[in-house]
Enzyme design. Structure first.
Site, PDB file in Angstrom:
ATOM      1  N   SER A 134      17.905  11.228 -35.204  1.00  0.00           N
ATOM      2  CA  SER A 134      19.121  12.174 -36.618  1.00  0.00           C
ATOM      3  C   SER A 134      18.528  11.902 -37.389  1.00  0.00           C
ATOM      4  O   SER A 134      18.701  13.480 -38.885  1.00  0.00           O
ATOM      5  CB  SER A 134      19.524  10.983 -37.504  1.00  0.00           C
ATOM      6  OG  SER A 134      18.053   9.449 -37.478  1.00  0.00           O
ATOM      7  N   THR A 159      20.594   8.769 -42.011  1.00  0.00           N
ATOM      8  CA  THR A 159      19.558   9.740 -42.998  1.00  0.00           C
ATOM      9  C   THR A 159      18.998   9.146 -43.301  1.00  0.00           C
ATOM     10  O   THR A 159      18.809   8.167 -43.504  1.00  0.00           O
ATOM     11  CB  THR A 159      20.433  10.481 -43.924  1.00  0.00           C
ATOM     12  OG1 THR A 159      21.429  11.286 -42.658  1.00  0.00           O
ATOM     13  CG2 THR A 159      19.888  11.192 -44.825  1.00  0.00           C
ATOM     14  N   THR A 186      17.816  15.102 -42.681  1.00  0.00           N
ATOM     15  CA  THR A 186      19.105  14.520 -42.220  1.00  0.00           C
ATOM     16  C   THR A 186      19.282  15.150 -41.615  1.00  0.00           C
ATOM     17  O   THR A 186      19.206  16.956 -41.253  1.00  0.00           O
ATOM     18  CB  THR A 186      19.993  14.302 -42.498  1.00  0.00           C
ATOM     19  OG1 THR A 186      20.845  13.742 -41.094  1.00  0.00           O
ATOM     20  CG2 THR A 186      21.341  14.971 -43.101  1.00  0.00           C
ATOM     21  N   ARG A 221      28.253  22.948 -39.699  1.00  0.00           N
ATOM     22  CA  ARG A 221      29.324  22.307 -40.775  1.00  0.00           C
ATOM     23  C   ARG A 221      27.774  21.367 -41.765  1.00  0.00           C
ATOM     24  O   ARG A 221      26.503  21.358 -41.259  1.00  0.00           O
ATOM     25  CB  ARG A 221      29.417  20.256 -39.550  1.00  0.00           C
ATOM     26  CG  ARG A 221      29.504  19.220 -40.510  1.00  0.00           C
ATOM     27  CD  ARG A 221      28.228  18.023 -40.650  1.00  0.00           C
ATOM     28  NE  ARG A 221      29.329  17.270 -41.481  1.00  0.00           N
ATOM     29  CZ  ARG A 221      28.466  16.108 -41.950  1.00  0.00           C
ATOM     30  NH1 ARG A 221      26.799  16.752 -41.712  1.00  0.00           N
ATOM     31  NH2 ARG A 221      28.628  14.916 -41.987  1.00  0.00           N
ATOM     32  N   ASP A 237      26.539  15.578 -47.294  1.00  0.00           N
ATOM     33  CA  ASP A 237      25.923  14.950 -48.372  1.00  0.00           C
ATOM     34  C   ASP A 237      25.084  14.973 -48.410  1.00  0.00           C
ATOM     35  O   ASP A 237      24.751  15.267 -49.616  1.00  0.00           O
ATOM     36  CB  ASP A 237      26.887  13.903 -48.565  1.00  0.00           C
ATOM     37  CG  ASP A 237      25.977  12.656 -47.518  1.00  0.00           C
ATOM     38  OD1 ASP A 237      26.171  13.304 -46.318  1.00  0.00           O
ATOM     39  OD2 ASP A 237      25.388  11.771 -48.173  1.00  0.00           O
ATOM     40  N   THR A 245      23.288   7.411 -46.810  1.00  0.00           N
ATOM     41  CA  THR A 245      23.737   7.759 -45.636  1.00  0.00           C
ATOM     42  C   THR A 245      24.936   7.256 -45.033  1.00  0.00           C
ATOM     43  O   THR A 245      25.847   6.579 -45.993  1.00  0.00           O
ATOM     44  CB  THR A 245      22.529   7.053 -45.242  1.00  0.00           C
ATOM     45  OG1 THR A 245      22.326   7.545 -44.311  1.00  0.00           O
ATOM     46  CG2 THR A 245      22.712   5.176 -44.865  1.00  0.00           C
ATOM     47  N   GLY A 246      25.071   8.080 -43.995  1.00  0.00           N
ATOM     48  CA  GLY A 246      26.919   7.354 -43.244  1.00  0.00           C
ATOM     49  C   GLY A 246      27.293   8.925 -43.232  1.00  0.00           C
ATOM     50  O   GLY A 246      26.686  10.317 -43.131  1.00  0.00           O
TER      51      GLY A 246
HETATM   52  N1  ASP Z   1      25.019  12.200 -44.317  1.00  0.00           N
HETATM   53  C1  ASP Z   1      24.046  12.017 -43.560  1.00  0.00           C
HETATM   54  C2  ASP Z   1      25.715  12.918 -42.548  1.00  0.00           C
HETATM   55  O1  ASP Z   1      27.125  13.357 -43.075  1.00  0.00           O
HETATM   56  C3  ASP Z   1      24.403  11.134 -42.066  1.00  0.00           C
HETATM   57  C4  ASP Z   1      23.409   9.941 -42.262  1.00  0.00           C
HETATM   58  O2  ASP Z   1      23.610   9.795 -43.030  1.00  0.00           O
HETATM   59  O3  ASP Z   1      23.192  10.332 -40.636  1.00  0.00           O
HETATM   60  O4  ASP Z   1      25.270  14.118 -42.530  1.00  0.00           O
END
Ligand code: ASP
Length: 332
Positions: free
Chosen positions: A90, A192, A210, A220, A223, A243-244
Protein backbone atom coordinates in the site's frame (compact mmCIF):
# COMPACT_ATOMS: atom_id res chain seq x y z
CA UNK A 1 -3.71 -10.52 6.04
CA UNK A 2 -5.38 -10.45 9.37
CA UNK A 3 -2.02 -10.61 11.06
CA UNK A 4 -1.29 -7.10 9.87
CA UNK A 5 -3.96 -5.93 12.21
CA UNK A 6 -2.95 -7.99 15.15
CA UNK A 7 -2.12 -6.14 18.24
CA UNK A 8 1.62 -6.13 18.83
CA UNK A 9 2.89 -4.98 22.10
CA UNK A 10 6.60 -4.73 22.51
CA UNK A 11 6.55 -3.16 25.89
CA UNK A 12 8.65 -0.45 27.35
CA UNK A 13 12.27 -0.23 26.30
CA UNK A 14 13.56 2.78 28.13
CA UNK A 15 15.48 3.01 31.35
CA UNK A 16 13.71 3.50 34.64
CA UNK A 17 15.31 6.90 35.05
CA UNK A 18 13.65 8.09 31.90
CA UNK A 19 10.25 6.96 33.01
CA UNK A 20 9.88 9.32 35.91
CA UNK A 21 8.40 12.25 34.06
CA UNK A 22 7.42 10.58 30.85
CA UNK A 23 4.08 11.83 29.65
CA UNK A 24 4.02 9.36 26.80
CA UNK A 25 4.09 6.26 28.93
CA UNK A 26 0.52 5.26 28.23
CA UNK A 27 0.74 1.54 27.72
CA UNK A 28 -2.55 0.65 26.14
CA UNK A 29 -4.82 3.59 26.40
CA UNK A 30 -3.61 6.88 25.05
CA UNK A 31 -6.63 8.70 26.32
CA UNK A 32 -6.09 8.23 30.00
CA UNK A 33 -2.51 8.95 30.77
CA UNK A 34 -1.19 11.19 28.06
CA UNK A 35 -2.55 14.35 29.47
CA UNK A 36 0.48 16.17 30.83
CA UNK A 37 -0.11 18.73 33.46
CA UNK A 38 1.49 22.11 32.99
CA UNK A 39 4.20 21.20 35.47
CA UNK A 40 5.20 18.00 33.74
CA UNK A 41 8.18 18.15 31.52
CA UNK A 42 7.55 16.67 28.10
CA UNK A 43 10.10 13.99 27.39
CA UNK A 44 11.08 14.49 23.82
CA UNK A 45 11.58 13.22 21.21
CA UNK A 46 8.47 11.25 20.22
CA UNK A 47 7.47 9.62 16.96
CA UNK A 48 4.10 8.08 16.09
CA UNK A 49 2.97 6.47 12.88
CA UNK A 50 0.13 4.53 11.36
CA UNK A 51 -0.27 0.74 11.28
CA UNK A 52 2.12 -2.10 12.06
CA UNK A 53 4.62 -1.04 9.43
CA UNK A 54 5.09 2.03 11.63
CA UNK A 55 7.30 0.04 14.01
CA UNK A 56 10.13 -0.33 11.50
CA UNK A 57 9.60 3.16 10.18
CA UNK A 58 9.76 4.53 13.73
CA UNK A 59 13.07 2.74 14.28
CA UNK A 60 14.59 4.64 11.36
CA UNK A 61 13.07 7.88 12.58
CA UNK A 62 14.36 7.22 16.06
CA UNK A 63 17.94 6.91 14.78
CA UNK A 64 17.64 10.53 13.74
CA UNK A 65 15.68 11.80 16.73
CA UNK A 66 17.76 10.08 19.40
CA UNK A 67 20.89 11.75 18.06
CA UNK A 68 19.32 15.17 18.31
CA UNK A 69 18.27 15.29 14.65
CA UNK A 70 15.30 17.21 13.36
CA UNK A 71 11.73 15.94 13.21
CA UNK A 72 11.76 16.72 9.50
CA UNK A 73 14.74 14.45 8.81
CA UNK A 74 13.23 11.81 11.06
CA UNK A 75 9.86 11.58 9.34
CA UNK A 76 11.45 11.52 5.90
CA UNK A 77 13.89 8.80 6.87
CA UNK A 78 11.19 6.89 8.72
CA UNK A 79 8.59 6.60 5.98
CA UNK A 80 11.24 5.81 3.35
CA UNK A 81 11.59 2.43 5.06
CA UNK A 82 7.97 1.61 4.30
CA UNK A 83 8.16 3.03 0.80
CA UNK A 84 11.12 0.79 -0.01
CA UNK A 85 9.58 -2.37 1.45
CA UNK A 86 8.46 -4.52 -1.51
CA UNK A 87 6.22 -6.59 0.76
CA UNK A 88 4.10 -3.62 1.72
CA UNK A 89 1.31 -3.43 -0.84
CA UNK A 90 0.00 0.00 0.00
CA UNK A 91 3.04 2.27 -0.05
CA UNK A 92 5.82 2.84 -2.60
CA UNK A 93 7.60 -0.17 -4.10
CA UNK A 94 5.19 -3.11 -4.28
CA UNK A 95 2.11 -0.94 -3.92
CA UNK A 96 -1.00 -2.36 -5.55
CA UNK A 97 -1.57 -0.66 -8.91
CA UNK A 98 -4.50 1.23 -10.34
CA UNK A 99 -6.99 -0.67 -12.44
CA UNK A 100 -4.74 -0.34 -15.50
CA UNK A 101 -1.71 -1.80 -13.76
CA UNK A 102 0.15 1.45 -12.96
CA UNK A 103 1.57 2.04 -9.49
CA UNK A 104 0.90 5.72 -8.80
CA UNK A 105 2.09 7.34 -5.60
CA UNK A 106 1.00 10.25 -3.43
CA UNK A 107 3.09 11.80 -0.64
CA UNK A 108 3.56 14.97 1.36
CA UNK A 109 5.77 16.38 4.07
CA UNK A 110 5.46 19.40 6.36
CA UNK A 111 7.82 21.07 8.83
CA UNK A 112 7.60 23.28 11.90
CA UNK A 113 7.73 26.47 9.84
CA UNK A 114 4.66 25.42 7.84
CA UNK A 115 6.83 24.69 4.85
CA UNK A 116 5.35 21.84 2.90
CA UNK A 117 5.85 19.84 -0.25
CA UNK A 118 3.86 17.18 -2.04
CA UNK A 119 3.79 14.92 -5.06
CA UNK A 120 0.68 13.32 -6.46
CA UNK A 121 0.07 10.69 -9.13
CA UNK A 122 3.82 10.11 -9.35
CA UNK A 123 5.05 6.97 -11.09
CA UNK A 124 8.35 5.06 -11.17
CA UNK A 125 9.98 6.64 -8.14
CA UNK A 126 10.56 4.49 -5.06
CA UNK A 127 10.68 7.27 -2.47
CA UNK A 128 8.08 9.91 -3.27
CA UNK A 129 8.48 11.45 0.18
CA UNK A 130 11.98 12.60 -0.72
CA UNK A 131 10.68 14.11 -3.94
CA UNK A 132 8.02 15.91 -1.90
CA UNK A 133 10.78 17.29 0.31
CA UNK A 134 12.65 18.52 -2.76
CA UNK A 135 9.48 20.24 -3.97
CA UNK A 136 9.30 21.94 -0.58
CA UNK A 137 12.94 22.96 -0.45
CA UNK A 138 13.92 23.55 -4.06
CA UNK A 139 10.83 25.06 -5.68
CA UNK A 140 8.46 27.93 -4.92
CA UNK A 141 5.56 25.43 -5.13
CA UNK A 142 3.83 23.05 -2.79
CA UNK A 143 2.66 20.25 -5.08
CA UNK A 144 3.75 18.66 -8.34
CA UNK A 145 1.75 15.93 -10.04
CA UNK A 146 2.09 13.23 -12.67
CA UNK A 147 4.63 13.60 -15.46
CA UNK A 148 5.72 16.99 -14.17
CA UNK A 149 6.54 15.48 -10.80
CA UNK A 150 8.43 12.65 -12.49
CA UNK A 151 10.44 15.03 -14.68
CA UNK A 152 11.28 17.07 -11.60
CA UNK A 153 12.31 13.95 -9.66
CA UNK A 154 14.58 12.78 -12.48
CA UNK A 155 16.14 16.23 -12.68
CA UNK A 156 16.98 15.93 -8.98
CA UNK A 157 18.76 12.62 -9.49
CA UNK A 158 16.01 10.19 -8.47
CA UNK A 159 16.18 6.96 -10.47
CA UNK A 160 13.34 5.38 -12.41
CA UNK A 161 12.28 2.09 -10.83
CA UNK A 162 9.73 -0.54 -11.71
CA UNK A 163 7.42 -0.37 -8.70
CA UNK A 164 5.12 -3.22 -9.72
CA UNK A 165 6.44 -6.33 -7.99
CA UNK A 166 5.56 -9.81 -9.20
CA UNK A 167 3.17 -10.38 -6.32
CA UNK A 168 1.37 -7.07 -6.77
CA UNK A 169 1.12 -7.79 -10.48
CA UNK A 170 -0.36 -11.19 -9.72
CA UNK A 171 -2.89 -9.67 -7.31
CA UNK A 172 -3.89 -7.13 -9.95
CA UNK A 173 -4.21 -9.84 -12.61
CA UNK A 174 -6.47 -11.81 -10.28
CA UNK A 175 -8.55 -8.72 -9.70
CA UNK A 176 -8.76 -8.22 -13.49
CA UNK A 177 -10.56 -11.54 -13.85
CA UNK A 178 -13.66 -9.96 -12.40
CA UNK A 179 -12.49 -6.37 -12.85
CA UNK A 180 -15.54 -4.88 -11.24
CA UNK A 181 -14.82 -1.23 -10.72
CA UNK A 182 -15.10 -1.43 -7.02
CA UNK A 183 -11.84 -0.13 -5.67
CA UNK A 184 -11.40 -1.87 -2.41
CA UNK A 185 -11.60 0.37 0.59
CA UNK A 186 -11.34 -2.21 3.29
CA UNK A 187 -8.63 -2.32 5.85
CA UNK A 188 -6.44 -4.60 3.77
CA UNK A 189 -6.01 -2.10 0.98
CA UNK A 190 -5.72 1.06 3.01
CA UNK A 191 -2.48 1.27 4.79
CA UNK A 192 -0.89 4.59 4.14
CA UNK A 193 1.99 5.42 6.41
CA UNK A 194 1.52 8.72 8.16
CA UNK A 195 4.20 9.74 10.65
CA UNK A 196 4.36 12.60 13.14
CA UNK A 197 7.38 13.53 15.23
CA UNK A 198 8.54 16.04 17.77
CA UNK A 199 12.28 16.48 18.12
CA UNK A 200 14.49 17.41 21.05
CA UNK A 201 14.18 21.08 20.17
CA UNK A 202 10.41 20.74 20.45
CA UNK A 203 9.71 21.13 16.74
CA UNK A 204 7.06 19.11 14.95
CA UNK A 205 7.05 17.61 11.46
CA UNK A 206 4.97 15.07 9.59
CA UNK A 207 5.03 12.89 6.50
CA UNK A 208 2.41 10.87 4.69
CA UNK A 209 2.93 8.48 1.75
CA UNK A 210 0.85 5.90 -0.07
CA UNK A 211 0.12 4.07 -3.30
CA UNK A 212 -3.50 4.90 -2.57
CA UNK A 213 -6.56 2.84 -3.14
CA UNK A 214 -5.91 -0.46 -4.90
CA UNK A 215 -7.31 -0.72 -8.46
CA UNK A 216 -8.38 2.91 -8.43
CA UNK A 217 -9.18 4.83 -11.60
CA UNK A 218 -6.00 5.93 -13.36
CA UNK A 219 -5.36 9.50 -12.23
CA UNK A 220 -7.13 9.22 -8.90
CA UNK A 221 -5.42 11.17 -6.12
CA UNK A 222 -6.35 10.62 -2.51
CA UNK A 223 -5.97 12.64 0.65
CA UNK A 224 -2.39 11.64 1.39
CA UNK A 225 -0.57 14.32 -0.67
CA UNK A 226 -3.04 17.05 0.24
CA UNK A 227 -1.85 19.32 3.01
CA UNK A 228 -4.74 19.72 5.43
CA UNK A 229 -6.35 16.42 4.42
CA UNK A 230 -3.79 13.62 4.78
CA UNK A 231 -1.39 15.67 6.91
CA UNK A 232 -1.20 18.94 8.77
CA UNK A 233 1.39 20.43 11.09
CA UNK A 234 1.16 23.63 13.07
CA UNK A 235 4.14 24.03 15.35
CA UNK A 236 2.18 26.18 17.79
CA UNK A 237 -0.39 23.46 18.34
CA UNK A 238 0.34 19.98 17.03
CA UNK A 239 0.22 17.70 14.04
CA UNK A 240 -2.18 15.16 12.59
CA UNK A 241 -2.38 12.67 9.76
CA UNK A 242 -4.96 10.37 8.28
CA UNK A 243 -5.27 6.93 6.77
CA UNK A 244 -8.22 5.23 5.14
CA UNK A 245 -10.64 6.31 2.47
CA UNK A 246 -9.07 9.49 1.15
CA UNK A 247 -12.24 10.86 -0.40
CA UNK A 248 -13.89 10.90 3.03
CA UNK A 249 -10.87 12.55 4.65
CA UNK A 250 -10.77 15.30 2.02
CA UNK A 251 -14.47 16.06 2.52
CA UNK A 252 -13.86 17.11 6.10
CA UNK A 253 -10.35 18.56 5.65
CA UNK A 254 -9.47 15.87 8.17
CA UNK A 255 -5.97 16.58 9.43
CA UNK A 256 -6.40 20.35 9.42
CA UNK A 257 -9.56 19.93 11.45
CA UNK A 258 -7.83 17.74 14.01
CA UNK A 259 -5.12 20.37 14.51
CA UNK A 260 -7.67 23.17 14.62
CA UNK A 261 -9.67 21.34 17.27
CA UNK A 262 -6.50 21.01 19.33
CA UNK A 263 -5.90 24.73 18.92
CA UNK A 264 -9.30 25.29 20.47
CA UNK A 265 -8.49 23.19 23.49
CA UNK A 266 -9.29 19.59 22.59
CA UNK A 267 -6.76 16.94 23.47
CA UNK A 268 -5.34 15.01 20.51
CA UNK A 269 -7.60 12.10 21.41
CA UNK A 270 -10.71 14.27 21.58
CA UNK A 271 -9.76 15.99 18.33
CA UNK A 272 -9.37 12.67 16.50
CA UNK A 273 -12.71 11.51 17.88
CA UNK A 274 -14.42 14.68 16.69
CA UNK A 275 -12.95 14.34 13.18
CA UNK A 276 -14.15 10.74 13.00
CA UNK A 277 -17.60 11.87 14.17
CA UNK A 278 -17.71 14.41 11.35
CA UNK A 279 -16.87 11.76 8.80
CA UNK A 280 -19.62 9.54 10.13
CA UNK A 281 -22.08 12.43 10.07
CA UNK A 282 -21.26 13.39 6.48
CA UNK A 283 -21.60 9.90 5.00
CA UNK A 284 -24.88 8.04 4.77
CA UNK A 285 -23.25 4.86 3.60
CA UNK A 286 -20.50 3.83 5.94
CA UNK A 287 -20.00 0.39 4.48
CA UNK A 288 -16.24 -0.26 4.37
CA UNK A 289 -15.60 3.39 5.08
CA UNK A 290 -12.53 3.10 7.23
CA UNK A 291 -10.69 6.25 8.26
CA UNK A 292 -8.20 6.63 11.09
CA UNK A 293 -6.51 9.72 12.47
CA UNK A 294 -3.45 10.15 14.64
CA UNK A 295 -2.48 13.35 16.39
CA UNK A 296 0.50 14.60 18.35
CA UNK A 297 0.29 17.79 20.36
CA UNK A 298 3.06 20.28 20.91
CA UNK A 299 3.26 19.10 24.52
CA UNK A 300 3.71 15.47 23.59
CA UNK A 301 0.21 14.04 23.96
CA UNK A 302 -0.83 11.43 21.42
CA UNK A 303 -4.32 10.56 20.20
CA UNK A 304 -5.78 8.18 17.64
CA UNK A 305 -9.25 7.14 16.60
CA UNK A 306 -10.95 5.38 13.69
CA UNK A 307 -14.35 4.72 12.20
CA UNK A 308 -13.94 0.93 12.32
CA UNK A 309 -12.02 -1.44 14.53
CA UNK A 310 -8.56 -2.52 13.46
CA UNK A 311 -6.62 0.70 13.23
CA UNK A 312 -3.41 0.76 15.20
CA UNK A 313 -0.57 3.14 15.82
CA UNK A 314 3.15 2.65 16.38
CA UNK A 315 4.61 4.77 19.16
CA UNK A 316 8.27 5.34 19.97
CA UNK A 317 9.69 7.52 22.67
CA UNK A 318 12.34 7.18 25.35
CA UNK A 319 10.16 4.76 27.26
CA UNK A 320 8.02 2.96 24.73
CA UNK A 321 8.35 1.07 21.50
CA UNK A 322 4.96 -0.45 20.93
CA UNK A 323 1.74 -0.69 19.00
CA UNK A 324 -1.44 0.83 20.38
CA UNK A 325 -4.90 -0.18 19.22
CA UNK A 326 -6.99 2.84 18.37
CA UNK A 327 -10.44 3.19 19.82
CA UNK A 328 -13.17 3.13 17.20
CA UNK A 329 -16.87 3.70 16.55
CA UNK A 330 -17.92 0.57 14.65
CA UNK A 331 -17.18 -3.12 14.34
CA UNK A 332 -16.74 -4.41 10.80
N1 ASP B 1 -5.67 7.50 2.40
C1 ASP B 1 -5.14 6.78 1.27
C2 ASP B 1 -5.90 7.14 0.03
O1 ASP B 1 -7.10 7.29 0.09
C3 ASP B 1 -5.17 5.32 1.39
C4 ASP B 1 -4.74 4.69 2.64
O2 ASP B 1 -4.80 5.26 3.72
O3 ASP B 1 -4.32 3.54 2.58
O4 ASP B 1 -5.28 7.20 -1.00
Amino acid sequence: MKSRRQFIKLGAVGSVALMSQAVTAAPDDLTQSQQPTKKQKVIKPIVVSTWNHGLDANKAAWEVLSKGGTALDAVEKGVRVTESDPNNTSVGLGGLPDRDGNVTLDACIMDHNSNCGAVAFLQHIENPISVARKVMEDTPHVMLAGDGALTFALSKGFKKTNLLTESSKEAWQNWLKSSNYQPRINSENHDTIGMLAIDEAGNLAGACTTSGMAYKLHGRIGDSPIIGAGLFVDNEVGAACATGLGEAVIRVAGSAIVVELMRHGKSPQEACEEAVARIIKKHKNLENLQVGFIALSKNGEVGCHSVYAGFNVALRDQVNEKMVDAKYEKEW
